[in-house]
Design an enzyme around this catalytic site. Structure first.
Site, PDB file in Angstrom:
ATOM      1  N   ASP A  49    -130.665 -49.997  35.774  1.00 32.75           N
ATOM      2  CA  ASP A  49    -131.567 -49.192  35.031  1.00 32.75           C
ATOM      3  C   ASP A  49    -132.960 -49.283  35.881  1.00 32.75           C
ATOM      4  OD1 ASP A  49    -129.990 -48.281  33.335  1.00 32.75           O
ATOM      5  OD2 ASP A  49    -131.084 -49.386  31.487  1.00 32.75           O
ATOM      6  N   ILE A  66    -122.451 -50.565  38.420  1.00 33.36           N
ATOM      7  CA  ILE A  66    -122.029 -50.336  37.043  1.00 33.36           C
ATOM      8  C   ILE A  66    -121.818 -48.811  36.693  1.00 33.36           C
ATOM      9  CG2 ILE A  66    -123.257 -50.536  34.806  1.00 33.36           C
ATOM     10  CD1 ILE A  66    -123.271 -53.163  36.199  1.00 33.36           C
ATOM     11  N   LYS A  86    -136.885 -50.313  24.470  1.00 35.86           N
ATOM     12  CA  LYS A  86    -136.067 -49.354  23.863  1.00 35.86           C
ATOM     13  C   LYS A  86    -134.642 -49.981  23.583  1.00 35.86           C
ATOM     14  CE  LYS A  86    -133.235 -45.617  26.043  1.00 35.86           C
ATOM     15  NZ  LYS A  86    -132.223 -46.246  26.317  1.00 35.86           N
ATOM     16  N   ASN A  87    -133.943 -50.668  24.596  1.00 33.75           N
ATOM     17  CA  ASN A  87    -132.635 -50.697  24.145  1.00 33.75           C
ATOM     18  C   ASN A  87    -132.540 -51.799  23.249  1.00 33.75           C
ATOM     19  OD1 ASN A  87    -131.972 -48.990  26.006  1.00 33.75           O
ATOM     20  ND2 ASN A  87    -131.531 -50.415  27.988  1.00 33.75           N
ATOM     21  N   CYS A 146    -127.542 -40.285  28.597  1.00 33.04           N
ATOM     22  CA  CYS A 146    -127.747 -39.809  29.949  1.00 33.04           C
ATOM     23  C   CYS A 146    -126.320 -39.567  30.796  1.00 33.04           C
ATOM     24  CB  CYS A 146    -128.491 -40.881  30.657  1.00 33.04           C
ATOM     25  SG  CYS A 146    -130.386 -40.766  30.614  1.00 33.04           S
ATOM     26  N   ARG A 176    -127.071 -41.994  23.573  1.00 28.81           N
ATOM     27  CA  ARG A 176    -125.919 -43.117  23.782  1.00 28.81           C
ATOM     28  C   ARG A 176    -125.744 -44.075  22.716  1.00 28.81           C
ATOM     29  NH1 ARG A 176    -120.941 -43.627  26.347  1.00 28.81           N
ATOM     30  NH2 ARG A 176    -120.749 -45.796  26.540  1.00 28.81           N
ATOM     31  N   ARG A 183    -137.563 -39.999  26.308  1.00 25.54           N
ATOM     32  CA  ARG A 183    -136.632 -40.556  25.687  1.00 25.54           C
ATOM     33  C   ARG A 183    -136.625 -42.171  25.812  1.00 25.54           C
ATOM     34  NH1 ARG A 183    -130.969 -40.581  27.811  1.00 25.54           N
ATOM     35  NH2 ARG A 183    -131.107 -42.539  26.342  1.00 25.54           N
ATOM     36  N   ARG A 202    -118.368 -42.930  30.725  1.00 25.90           N
ATOM     37  CA  ARG A 202    -118.988 -43.838  29.806  1.00 25.90           C
ATOM     38  C   ARG A 202    -118.259 -44.209  28.805  1.00 25.90           C
ATOM     39  NH1 ARG A 202    -125.373 -43.172  29.525  1.00 25.90           N
ATOM     40  NH2 ARG A 202    -124.937 -45.460  28.903  1.00 25.90           N
ATOM     41  N   PRO A 203    -116.782 -45.010  29.014  1.00 29.76           N
ATOM     42  CA  PRO A 203    -116.064 -45.135  27.937  1.00 29.76           C
ATOM     43  C   PRO A 203    -116.387 -46.118  26.893  1.00 29.76           C
ATOM     44  CG  PRO A 203    -115.664 -46.502  30.063  1.00 29.76           C
ATOM     45  CD  PRO A 203    -116.417 -45.272  30.164  1.00 29.76           C
ATOM     46  N   ILE A 204    -115.742 -46.101  25.853  1.00 25.19           N
ATOM     47  CA  ILE A 204    -116.113 -47.109  24.742  1.00 25.19           C
ATOM     48  C   ILE A 204    -114.848 -47.641  24.399  1.00 25.19           C
ATOM     49  CG2 ILE A 204    -118.376 -46.159  24.021  1.00 25.19           C
ATOM     50  CD1 ILE A 204    -116.797 -45.008  21.353  1.00 25.19           C
ATOM     51  N   ASP A 205    -114.048 -47.984  25.364  1.00 27.26           N
ATOM     52  CA  ASP A 205    -112.746 -48.540  24.877  1.00 27.26           C
ATOM     53  C   ASP A 205    -112.944 -50.078  24.378  1.00 27.26           C
ATOM     54  OD1 ASP A 205    -113.205 -48.694  27.779  1.00 27.26           O
ATOM     55  OD2 ASP A 205    -111.966 -50.068  27.846  1.00 27.26           O
ATOM     56  N   GLN A 206    -113.874 -50.746  24.835  1.00 28.90           N
ATOM     57  CA  GLN A 206    -114.179 -52.079  24.550  1.00 28.90           C
ATOM     58  C   GLN A 206    -114.630 -52.272  23.261  1.00 28.90           C
ATOM     59  OE1 GLN A 206    -113.018 -54.675  26.956  1.00 28.90           O
ATOM     60  NE2 GLN A 206    -112.074 -52.785  27.692  1.00 28.90           N
TER      61      GLN A 206
HETATM   62  C1  UD1 Z   1    -126.501 -50.146  28.193  1.00 27.44           C
HETATM   63  C2  UD1 Z   1    -127.736 -49.417  28.415  1.00 27.44           C
HETATM   64  C3  UD1 Z   1    -128.151 -48.634  29.661  1.00 27.44           C
HETATM   65  C4  UD1 Z   1    -127.598 -49.491  30.992  1.00 27.44           C
HETATM   66  C5  UD1 Z   1    -126.421 -50.110  30.765  1.00 27.44           C
HETATM   67  C6  UD1 Z   1    -125.990 -51.256  31.752  1.00 27.44           C
HETATM   68  C7  UD1 Z   1    -128.546 -49.412  25.953  1.00 27.44           C
HETATM   69  C8  UD1 Z   1    -128.839 -48.355  25.072  1.00 27.44           C
HETATM   70  N1  UD1 Z   1    -128.063 -48.812  27.296  1.00 27.44           N
HETATM   71  O1  UD1 Z   1    -125.697 -48.979  28.426  1.00 27.44           O
HETATM   72  O2  UD1 Z   1    -129.321 -48.437  29.862  1.00 27.44           O
HETATM   73  O3  UD1 Z   1    -127.558 -48.626  32.237  1.00 27.44           O
HETATM   74  O4  UD1 Z   1    -126.286 -50.869  29.526  1.00 27.44           O
HETATM   75  O5  UD1 Z   1    -126.777 -52.152  32.009  1.00 27.44           O
HETATM   76  O6  UD1 Z   1    -128.787 -50.354  25.884  1.00 27.44           O
HETATM   77  N2  UD1 Z   1    -117.686 -49.822  29.847  1.00 27.44           N
HETATM   78  C9  UD1 Z   1    -116.160 -49.715  30.044  1.00 27.44           C
HETATM   79  N3  UD1 Z   1    -115.785 -49.727  28.535  1.00 27.44           N
HETATM   80  C10 UD1 Z   1    -116.647 -49.990  27.286  1.00 27.44           C
HETATM   81  C11 UD1 Z   1    -118.017 -50.033  27.791  1.00 27.44           C
HETATM   82  C12 UD1 Z   1    -118.600 -49.948  29.044  1.00 27.44           C
HETATM   83  O7  UD1 Z   1    -115.371 -49.535  30.719  1.00 27.44           O
HETATM   84  O8  UD1 Z   1    -116.018 -50.002  26.432  1.00 27.44           O
HETATM   85  C13 UD1 Z   1    -118.017 -49.964  31.234  1.00 27.44           C
HETATM   86  C14 UD1 Z   1    -119.096 -48.796  31.484  1.00 27.44           C
HETATM   87  O9  UD1 Z   1    -118.454 -47.794  32.087  1.00 27.44           O
HETATM   88  C15 UD1 Z   1    -120.058 -49.438  32.808  1.00 27.44           C
HETATM   89  C16 UD1 Z   1    -120.076 -50.784  32.418  1.00 27.44           C
HETATM   90  O10 UD1 Z   1    -119.060 -50.959  31.637  1.00 27.44           O
HETATM   91  O11 UD1 Z   1    -119.400 -49.220  33.939  1.00 27.44           O
HETATM   92  C17 UD1 Z   1    -121.206 -51.318  31.619  1.00 27.44           C
HETATM   93  O12 UD1 Z   1    -121.603 -50.617  30.464  1.00 27.44           O
HETATM   94  P1  UD1 Z   1    -122.548 -50.974  29.375  1.00 27.44           P
HETATM   95  O13 UD1 Z   1    -123.038 -52.207  29.655  1.00 27.44           O
HETATM   96  O14 UD1 Z   1    -121.593 -50.857  28.015  1.00 27.44           O
HETATM   97  O15 UD1 Z   1    -123.361 -49.764  29.231  1.00 27.44           O
HETATM   98  P2  UD1 Z   1    -124.137 -49.251  28.098  1.00 27.44           P
HETATM   99  O16 UD1 Z   1    -124.314 -50.270  26.907  1.00 27.44           O
HETATM  100  O17 UD1 Z   1    -123.728 -47.950  27.525  1.00 27.44           O
END
Ligand code: UD1
Length: 420
Positions: free
Chosen positions: A306, A328, A22-23, A117, A93, A398, A122-126
């Site tokens: 996961d 995480i 899936k991912n 989920c 997501r 999903r 679930r920030p996307i600042d990075q």
């Molecule tokens: C992906 C997976 C999800 C899995 C997760 C961790 C997909 C579609 N989803 O989610 O199933 O649980 O990896 O293995 O592949 N973070 C920040 N800033 C950012 C991005 C992330 O602080 O910009 C933090 C998150 O809050 C979290 C950690 O980094 O604590 C890991 O998140 P991330 O690896 O980005 O998860 P996803 O890509 O959303």
């Protein structure tokens, strides 16, 4: 609303075939937007997240055709829009991958803030920091993100957290950028390597995927007329491995990659299970009592978050006390409330949960709070004494293809019921 009725007390025995990841699929389908051509993807999991991303690609002007149950042909020669419909992108997501892909190809993108989920913040600042470093201007607010650039130029980026999504998104945004991009402190999950392998197949120059540093030399064009087969799903594999353990069963899991499962295999062996490697299949069996253990979730190659709820079910019936530390996500212990309804003894506080093993779980009405919690509760229903009703199964759909068929072939008694 659909629910599962599960008649429990089942020892799972037999063979199961794992679907494509899936991912990986939810990243590779958006990645086709970077290609000015036609791409054939094989081993695509037939799950609802993939169907949504296919609909979004269609809304952007791509032609998407399923030529069989697991093969999708995507023609991205004539894109008509760079604005993804809010009502679709907010459903899951991975819609954030449209940002990297459309920014990379068209230098302009607008998507709704990603849904998915509910696992806490679930920030996307990075992701945003990375796009800005390549030269994009990013605005967000009112539920939308807009990014655009005159040109994207390679850059060196140090991520502050190890993020799967940010790593893939920056690969997508930089494959067509001018010059070299170096991504430091990246995630190393198998689906990151798969996205890089796919992009290299269509003409990208990405090195180091699977290590801490990824180097991308920008190319001027990615070409069509390629066929790529998506990697087997690591998390689905692990779900059936934990199901074999928790049910004290014996399952041959086919079409999977043994090396991707090392951290889980180590825990299964610690808990008293047996693992056999047959190349592209793994046999997991267990007889007797499960031993307690402690688990901390970590980025790959650590124990995957996961798979935390699924192994939590096995720990709830282990012979002693176990601790899970979830490093995480903030809210990944919601499933423990449902296990407690089934007789488990679990104390969850913040990112730690203590499991005092009980002899048996007892069937109950239970509610999935997210995709992996749903899979875990399905396993709980299968091993519990008596009958369980599992609600919110749209979460499971999903990410798992035909899950009740796969478990039924192993002996589980599961009915999908439509309830008004
Ligand atoms: C992906 C997976 C999800 C899995 C997760 C961790 C997909 C579609 N989803 O989610 O199933 O649980 O990896 O293995 O592949 N973070 C920040 N800033 C950012 C991005 C992330 O602080 O910009 C933090 C998150 O809050 C979290 C950690 O980094 O604590 C890991 O998140 P991330 O690896 O980005 O998860 P996803 O890509 O959303």
């Amino acid at each position: 609303m659909e629910k599962f009725i599960i008649h429990g007390d089942t020892r799972l025995v037999g063979e199961v075939e794992i679907s494509g990841a899936k991912n990986a699929a939810v990243a590779i389908l958006p990645a086709t937007l970077l290609i000015d051509g036609i791409t054939t993807l094989e081993n695509v999991p037939n799950i609802s997240d993939v169907k949504i991303i296919c609909k979004i690609l269609t809304s952007l002007g791509a032609m998407v055709n399923w030529t069989n149950e697991h093969t999708v042909v995507v023609d991205t020669r004539h894109l008509t829009s760079t604005h993804a419909p809010l009502e679709m992108t907010s459903k899951f997501r991975a819609s954030y991958y449209l940002l990297g892909a459309l920014l990379g190809r068209c230098k302009d993108v607008q998507v709704g803030l990603p849904g998915g989920c509910n696992l806490g913040a679930r920030p996307i600042d990075q992701h945003i920091k990375g796009f800005e470093s390549l030269g994009a201007t990013v605005y967000y607010g009112h539920g939308q993100i807009t990014a655009n650039a005159h040109n994207l130029a390679g850059s060196t980026i140090y991520f502050d957290v190890v993020s799967v999504g940010a790593t893939i998104n920056l690969i997508l945004a930089s494959v067509l950028a001018k010059g070299t991009t170096v991504l430091n402190s990246v995630a190393k999950e198998p689906h990151i390597v798969d996205v890089a392998n796919f992009l290299n197949t269509v003409g990208a120059d990405i090195r180091g995927a699977g290590t801490d540093v990824i180097k991308i030399n920008g190319v001027s064009k990615l070409s069509g007329n390629h066929t790529y087969s998506i990697v087997p799903d690591q998390i689905e594999t692990g779900t059936f491995m934990t199901a074999a353990l928790a049910s004290k069963g014996d399952i041959l899991i086919k079409n999977c990659i043994y090396e991707h499962m090392d951290s889980l295999s180590a825990k299964i062996i610690e808990m008293g299970g047996n693992i056999e490697n047959f190349g592209d299949s793994i046999r997991v069996s267990c007889t007797g009592k499960l031993h307690p253990t402690n688990i901390k979730t970590l980025p790959y190659p650590g124990f995957p978050t996961d798979l935390q709820p699924q192994i939590g079910v096995a720990l709830s019936i282990a012979d002693g006390t176990s601790i899970i530390n979830e490093s995480i996500w903030d809210s990944r212990f919601q499933y423990t409330n449902e296990l407690i309804k089934m007789g488990a003894k679990i104390t969850a506080q913040g990112k730690t949960a203590i499991f005092e093993g009980v002899d048996n779980l007892i069937g109950a009405p239970i509610y999935a709070s997210d995709l992996r919690a749903g899979a875990a509760l399905l396993i709980a229903g299968i091993i519990a004494k008596g009958t369980s009703e599992l609600y919110n199964i749209h979460y499971i759909d999903r990410g798992y293809e035909k899950i009740e068929d796969k478990f039924s072939k192993l002996g589980a008694k599961i009915e999908r019921v439509n309830e008004e």
